[in-house]
Design an enzyme around this catalytic site. Structure first.
Site, short mmCIF file in Angstrom:
data_model
loop_
_atom_site.label_atom_id
_atom_site.label_comp_id
_atom_site.label_asym_id
_atom_site.label_seq_id
_atom_site.Cartn_x
_atom_site.Cartn_y
_atom_site.Cartn_z
N ASP A 93 18.16 -4.27 -39.52
CA ASP A 93 16.79 -4.56 -39.10
C ASP A 93 16.60 -3.94 -37.72
OD1 ASP A 93 14.40 -5.59 -38.26
OD2 ASP A 93 15.00 -7.70 -38.38
N TYR A 207 -1.25 -1.21 -35.06
CA TYR A 207 -0.62 0.06 -35.40
C TYR A 207 -0.93 1.13 -34.35
CZ TYR A 207 0.97 4.04 -38.10
OH TYR A 207 1.64 5.16 -38.50
N LYS A 211 1.84 2.95 -31.97
CA LYS A 211 2.09 4.39 -32.04
C LYS A 211 1.72 5.11 -30.74
CE LYS A 211 4.04 4.86 -36.01
NZ LYS A 211 5.43 5.37 -36.11
#
Length: 286
Positions: A93, A207, A211
């Site tokens: 993980d 997101y 990013k």
């Protein structure tokens, strides 16, 4: 304190100015020598599916020993966990420091203490912040519910942990080097960003933030890569990628989009080709 005309100070200033201006454009007509990959060892986070799997297979096909770090089994047949020359899965993980460290340590035992390439492609899909708020607010208690953090945990924190370990091992291995490695080869650290590393994607708040963070992480180490085993760092920022079969396609992060939308889709092969060019060409750093 360095003198104003100190050559080293001048060199550092020039390098900073170069990075502020940006690196030179890539000449895509230049030949890419994939032979430099033979005998190298690579780690691909999130390499069990999508872009990561495509890059893992391409590196393996060119003689590279590939370790895939992922929670899932590889999405396609052909990953042989018993053959050292094939992509090998190490379950972990990436959002857990302990799990990721253990996986890197396993890879180093498997590769006889060698690491040449690390590709950071682990990522998960976004949550729609509007959906989260409206679904949880309508008819609910007055106390807000904590939003999910998995996108930050995997896409940003996991990438930071992975980059940290890559830089640590590159630095450590250089200190043990016998100097026999080809002087033209540099350890490679490749960040997989997204179109969302540069522009907004409406309501994909977690997101986009993650990013943009990946891009910031890459830029923060790029100008000092010589300090980390002389490594070379690059960022790929794919747009929407055609990496699924059927009536829906996905972005580089796996988020589904409809084929009825007016979006030009890239191909996995295009991203893989870009990744190999970044890794194999020591003149590309950007």
């Amino acid at each position: 304190m360095a003198a104003p005309n100190d050559p080293e100070l001048t060199r550092r200033r020039q390098r900073q100015e170069d990075f502020l201006r940006g690196t030179s454009k890539i000449n895509f007509d230049d030949h890419v020598d994939h032979h430099v990959l033979s005998g190298k060892t690579a780690i691909i986070t999130g390499g069990a599916s999508g872009l990561g799997l495509g890059i893992a297979k391409a590196l393996s096909d060119n003689g590279c020993r590939v370790a895939v770090l992922d929670l899932s089994e590889c999405a396609e047949a052909g990953t042989d966990e018993s053959n050292i020359e094939s992509p090998k899965l190490f379950k972990c993980d990436v959002s857990s420091w302990e799990s990721l460290l253990a996986a890197f340590q396993e890879v180093m035992l498997w590769s006889a203490d060698r690491l040449d390439i690390v590709v950071l492609s682990a990522g998960v899909r976004s949550h729609n912040i509007k959906d989260l708020i409206l679904k949880r607010a309508v008819g609910s208690a007055s106390t807000p519910v904590k939003p999910p953090s998995s996108v930050f945990d995997v896409n940003l924190l996991g990438t930071y942990y992975s980059a940290y370990l890559a830089l640590w091992y590159f630095t450590n291995l250089e200190s043990k080097s016998d100097g026999l490695e080809s002087s033209s080869w540099r350890p490679q650290l490749l960040f997989i960003g997204s179109l969302a590393s540069y522009i907004e994607q409406p309501l994909s708040a977690d997101y986009c933030a993650s990013k943009h963070g990946v891009r910031g992480l890459w830029k923060s180490v790029r100008s000092h890569s010589a300090s980390f085993g002389g490594c070379q760092t690059n960022l790929l920022a794919p747009t929407f990628i055609d990496n699924r079969q059927g009536s829906t396609k996905s972005r580089g992060d796996g988020a589904l989009i409809s084929l009825t939308t007016d979006v030009k889709l890239g191909e996995v092969a295009d991203v893989v080709a870009g990744a190999l060019r970044c890794i194999c060409d020591n003149n590309i750093e950007g």
